[in-house]
Design a protein around this motif. Structure first.
Motif, mmCIF file in Angstrom:
data_model
loop_
_atom_site.group_PDB
_atom_site.id
_atom_site.type_symbol
_atom_site.label_atom_id
_atom_site.label_comp_id
_atom_site.label_asym_id
_atom_site.label_seq_id
_atom_site.Cartn_x
_atom_site.Cartn_y
_atom_site.Cartn_z
ATOM 1 N N LEU A 154 0.833 -1.201 0.000
ATOM 2 C CA LEU A 154 0.000 0.000 0.000
ATOM 3 C C LEU A 154 0.868 1.252 0.000
ATOM 4 N N LEU A 155 1.992 1.184 0.708
ATOM 5 C CA LEU A 155 2.929 2.310 0.716
ATOM 6 C C LEU A 155 3.466 2.577 -0.679
ATOM 7 N N ASN A 156 3.753 1.519 -1.406
ATOM 8 C CA ASN A 156 4.319 1.674 -2.750
ATOM 9 C C ASN A 156 3.308 2.180 -3.762
ATOM 10 N N THR A 157 2.024 1.976 -3.489
ATOM 11 C CA THR A 157 1.008 2.461 -4.423
ATOM 12 C C THR A 157 0.781 3.965 -4.297
ATOM 13 N N ILE A 158 1.436 4.596 -3.320
ATOM 14 C CA ILE A 158 1.337 6.051 -3.191
ATOM 15 C C ILE A 158 1.832 6.727 -4.470
#
Length: 229
Positions: A154-158
């Protein structure tokens, strides 16, 4: 059909042949002797008996599991490359942000499932001695790891919420220090190293999960690169 595709098909056929051959083999050269020595070891008071069990098991194993695992690894890797490579031998890029996001979630689900399945495969192959709680403890920590891995994806989808150009290709620009996406580039390199480790270990399901991770990070990498070019 190009030479590259033909080579992958040959590898797939060889891999399937190896898998079929492995299914005809017995896992242990002398299972009764292995069980006898295993029980004897279990009744001993040796504090190092778990390590001795691992060594004992290796001594009695045939090549069945090795052939099956590496045959499956070859098939999974080759089939994925056939699917993901374009006619120009470039990695396919997802053209929508939603597709990239879903790809990340699928990579997460496949990777976590692969780790759990490999754990139970090892349990079925008698990798763990009966006196050690070696499957319950990993399952507990895998649950915690799954939560952290989900937060990580989810962090990387920022990056999708920032300026992002989906559907671009590596040939659309020249790499330079100004447009290089260090965050996703670093993770792409690390994930590739993890892939090499999984291939080396014959962890065919984790190979599939890691390939999906590479596709995700590559799509994120290229999307962010095009922005800053």
């Amino acid at each position: 059909m190009k030479l590259f595709e033909k080579s992958l098909l040959v590898i797939i056929i060889i891999g399937i042949s190896v898998i079929i051959f492995s299914l005809l083999l017995e896992p242990f050269d002398n299972y009764e002797l292995f069980q006898k020595e295993y029980i004897k070891l279990g009744s001993s008071l040796n504090s190092n008996k778990t390590a001795l069990f691992i060594e004992l098991r290796k001594q009695h194993l045939t090549v069945k599991y090795y052939l099956f695992d590496y045959g499956m690894t070859a098939v999974v890797l080759s089939m994925f490359l056939l699917f993901i490579m374009t006619e120009n031998r470039e990695l396919k890029i997802y053209t929508k942000k939603s597709s990239i996001f879903v790809l990340g979630l699928i990579a997460f689900i496949v990777e976590v499932s692969a780790i759990y399945i490999h754990l139970f495969i090892d349990f079925g192959r008698e990798c763990f001695p009966y006196w050690a709680d070696t499957i319950v403890i990993p399952m507990f920590y895998l649950g915690i790891f799954s939560i952290w891995l989900l937060l990580f994806i989810l962090l990387n989808t920022i990056g999708l919420l920032l300026k992002f150009n989906a559907g671009t290709s590596m040939k659309d620009y020249n790499l330079s220090l100004k447009n290089f996406s260090y965050w996703y580039g670093f993770q792409l390199i690390v994930t590739f190293c993890i892939l090499l480790f999984c291939v080396y270990k014959g962890m065919f399901l984790s190979v599939l999960g890691t390939l999906l991770w590479i596709s995700f990070f590559y799509s994120m990498f290229v999307g962010r690169l095009k922005l800053e070019a």
